[in-house]
Design a protein around this motif. Structure first.
Motif, PDB file in Angstrom:
ATOM      1  N   TRP A 110      14.553   5.008  -2.117  1.00 20.96           N
ATOM      2  CA  TRP A 110      13.714   6.201  -2.185  1.00 20.96           C
ATOM      3  C   TRP A 110      12.464   6.075  -1.313  1.00 20.96           C
ATOM      4  O   TRP A 110      11.969   7.074  -0.792  1.00 20.96           O
ATOM      5  N   PHE A 111      11.928   4.865  -1.200  1.00 23.96           N
ATOM      6  CA  PHE A 111      10.670   4.662  -0.494  1.00 23.96           C
ATOM      7  C   PHE A 111      10.814   3.514   0.502  1.00 23.96           C
ATOM      8  O   PHE A 111      11.648   2.626   0.317  1.00 23.96           O
ATOM      9  N   PRO A 162       1.950   2.276   4.870  1.00 22.02           N
ATOM     10  CA  PRO A 162       1.620   2.933   6.147  1.00 22.02           C
ATOM     11  C   PRO A 162       0.849   2.000   7.074  1.00 22.02           C
ATOM     12  O   PRO A 162      -0.033   1.262   6.645  1.00 22.02           O
ATOM     13  N   GLN A 163       1.175   2.039   8.350  1.00 27.31           N
ATOM     14  CA  GLN A 163       0.521   1.210   9.353  1.00 27.31           C
ATOM     15  C   GLN A 163      -0.415   2.077  10.203  1.00 27.31           C
ATOM     16  O   GLN A 163      -0.356   3.293  10.168  1.00 27.31           O
ATOM     17  N   GLY A 164      -1.254   1.423  10.981  1.00 23.49           N
ATOM     18  CA  GLY A 164      -2.161   2.151  11.861  1.00 23.49           C
ATOM     19  C   GLY A 164      -3.603   1.774  11.618  1.00 23.49           C
ATOM     20  O   GLY A 164      -3.968   1.249  10.557  1.00 23.49           O
ATOM     21  N   ASP A 165      -4.435   2.070  12.593  1.00 19.31           N
ATOM     22  CA  ASP A 165      -5.849   1.718  12.531  1.00 19.31           C
ATOM     23  C   ASP A 165      -6.717   2.798  11.900  1.00 19.31           C
ATOM     24  O   ASP A 165      -7.848   2.522  11.501  1.00 19.31           O
ATOM     25  N   SER A 166      -6.220   4.021  11.811  1.00 21.33           N
ATOM     26  CA  SER A 166      -7.038   5.122  11.303  1.00 21.33           C
ATOM     27  C   SER A 166      -6.513   5.599   9.953  1.00 21.33           C
ATOM     28  O   SER A 166      -5.354   5.380   9.598  1.00 21.33           O
ATOM     29  N   LEU A 167      -7.397   6.295   9.210  1.00 27.45           N
ATOM     30  CA  LEU A 167      -6.987   6.858   7.924  1.00 27.45           C
ATOM     31  C   LEU A 167      -5.955   7.960   8.108  1.00 27.45           C
ATOM     32  O   LEU A 167      -5.102   8.168   7.241  1.00 27.45           O
ATOM     33  N   ALA A 168      -6.029   8.677   9.233  1.00 28.40           N
ATOM     34  CA  ALA A 168      -5.042   9.731   9.491  1.00 28.40           C
ATOM     35  C   ALA A 168      -3.637   9.146   9.560  1.00 28.40           C
ATOM     36  O   ALA A 168      -2.675   9.746   9.058  1.00 28.40           O
ATOM     37  N   ALA A 200      -0.475   9.853   7.070  1.00 26.55           N
ATOM     38  CA  ALA A 200       0.648  10.501   7.750  1.00 26.55           C
ATOM     39  C   ALA A 200       1.981  10.158   7.102  1.00 26.55           C
ATOM     40  O   ALA A 200       2.967  10.875   7.299  1.00 26.55           O
ATOM     41  N   ASP A 201       2.034   9.085   6.338  1.00 29.49           N
ATOM     42  CA  ASP A 201       3.275   8.675   5.675  1.00 29.49           C
ATOM     43  C   ASP A 201       3.004   8.483   4.183  1.00 29.49           C
ATOM     44  O   ASP A 201       2.932   7.359   3.686  1.00 29.49           O
ATOM     45  N   VAL A 261       3.363   5.238  -2.028  1.00 32.05           N
ATOM     46  CA  VAL A 261       3.727   5.365  -3.443  1.00 32.05           C
ATOM     47  C   VAL A 261       3.815   4.001  -4.122  1.00 32.05           C
ATOM     48  O   VAL A 261       3.180   3.758  -5.163  1.00 32.05           O
ATOM     49  N   LEU A 262       4.602   3.099  -3.578  1.00 32.09           N
ATOM     50  CA  LEU A 262       4.793   1.801  -4.225  1.00 32.09           C
ATOM     51  C   LEU A 262       3.508   0.972  -4.272  1.00 32.09           C
ATOM     52  O   LEU A 262       3.222   0.363  -5.321  1.00 32.09           O
ATOM     53  N   PRO A 263       2.706   0.897  -3.203  1.00 32.62           N
ATOM     54  CA  PRO A 263       1.431   0.169  -3.327  1.00 32.62           C
ATOM     55  C   PRO A 263       0.506   0.760  -4.386  1.00 32.62           C
ATOM     56  O   PRO A 263      -0.134   0.022  -5.141  1.00 32.62           O
ATOM     57  N   VAL A 264       0.438   2.095  -4.464  1.00 34.37           N
ATOM     58  CA  VAL A 264      -0.435   2.729  -5.451  1.00 34.37           C
ATOM     59  C   VAL A 264       0.069   2.467  -6.864  1.00 34.37           C
ATOM     60  O   VAL A 264      -0.718   2.144  -7.774  1.00 34.37           O
TER      61      VAL A 264
END
Length: 319
Positions: free
Chosen positions: A163-164, A169-175, A179-180, A185-188
């Motif tokens: 399902w997940f 999510p990867q990336g240097d910015s909060l956007a 974006a994903d 879901v699983l980390p939260v």
């Protein structure tokens, strides 16, 4: 005047605690075997290379001299430079901290949104089979290590059900992080599980205490329905001590974030701390611990202030 003295006393205590934390962590890090030179230069580094690195970074000085120098640069707002990444620690933390805050805030919101109604629901059904079942599950969730729970979630929801995604999510910015949302879901959930268990118990106890108060019996005698009593009176009075306790849970949230970020490869401050620990990158480790210490002290201070406002009987001079 009384509240002003209370705040002044607590702020001074908070500053003293932060100073003590920096001393303890600084000494513990420098007591670790190997040192940062071996972690940065690798196992093949010669004694001359290690000595040159220690001299360049000031690690060949006595420990008190190193700490005084560190404290002086810290008071100037300089957290130092990462040995491994050759970047300013303040810049590295500034890039990673917002992502960690997103993870911890989302975990806290999910935890509270589920724990508060769950605790009230248990209190209304006190000593019934469903109460015992939820209580048992809460104890299991609270006692389960975060890393084990995360591994179970990864196994079930990424390998079996699919399902997940298994990576945050990867990336240097909060956007890029938002974006994903499915990848969050699983980390939260991993970060919120223990909070649900703890705060549902707090809410259950607070609700039971308020249900036994005279104003509830008076409202029932006046013909008010149970649902209206719970919504208008019991909920608000039960919520205030739970909100006050939230400040004391800040270190648990940050500690859980460290494990969750490493497990799901989430590019936050916890993963930065984990990577720095592998290479004995002292400036990064000290910077992360300092930020977490400040957040913990501020959270505790806010909790004390909230309790002081909610219950004026709390003495301003208490520890």
């Amino acid at each position: 005047m009384d509240i002003l003295w209370f705040l002044t006393r607590r702020v001074l205590q908070a500053l003293a605690v932060i100073l003590i934390v920096t001393v303890v962590v600084f000494c513990l890090l420098h007591a670790l075997p190997g040192g940062p030179a071996r972690g940065i230069l690798g196992p093949q580094a010669t004694a001359q290379q290690i000595a040159a690195f220690n001299h360049e970074q000031g690690l060949d000085r006595s420990l008190p001299v190193q700490y005084v120098y560190y404290l002086g640069t810290l008071l100037q707002g300089d957290l130092g430079t990462s040995y491994a990444l050759n970047e300013g620690v303040a810049q590295l933390i500034g890039q990673r901290l917002p992502k960690t805050l997103v993870l911890t805030v989302l975990s806290a919101l999910v935890g509270l949104l589920l724990a508060i109604p769950l605790g009230m629901w248990q209190a209304v059904r006190r000593n019934k089979p469903v109460d015992y079942v939820v209580t048992g599950l809460s104890f299991v969730a609270y006692s389960t290590p975060v890393y084990f729970l995360g591994l179970v979630l990864v196994l079930v929801f990424t390998q079996v059900l699919r399902w997940f995604p298994s990576q945050a999510p990867q990336g240097d910015s909060l956007a890029q992080v938002f974006a994903d949302p499915a990848a969050l879901v699983l980390p939260v959930v991993s970060g919120a599980a223990s909070m649900i268990a703890v705060f549902s118990r707090y809410m259950r106890s607070a609700t039971l205490e308020n249900l036994a108060e005279d104003y509830v019996r008076t409202a029932r005698a006046g013909g008010s329905r149970r649902g209206a009593i719970l919504r208008r009176h019991v909920f608000r009075n039960s919520l205030t001590p739970v909100v006050a306790m939230l400040g004391y849970y800040v270190p648990v949230l940050f500690g859980g974030a460290l494990v969750v970020e490493q497990l799901f490869n989430y590019p936050g401050m916890g993963l930065l701390f984990w990577s720095a620990a592998q290479s004995s990158d002292y400036p990064v480790l000290l910077g992360c611990v300092l930020v977490i210490s400040v957040a913990t002290v501020v959270g505790t201070l806010l909790a004390d202030v909230v309790q002081r406002v909610i219950d004026p009987r709390v003495k301003a001079g208490r520890a």
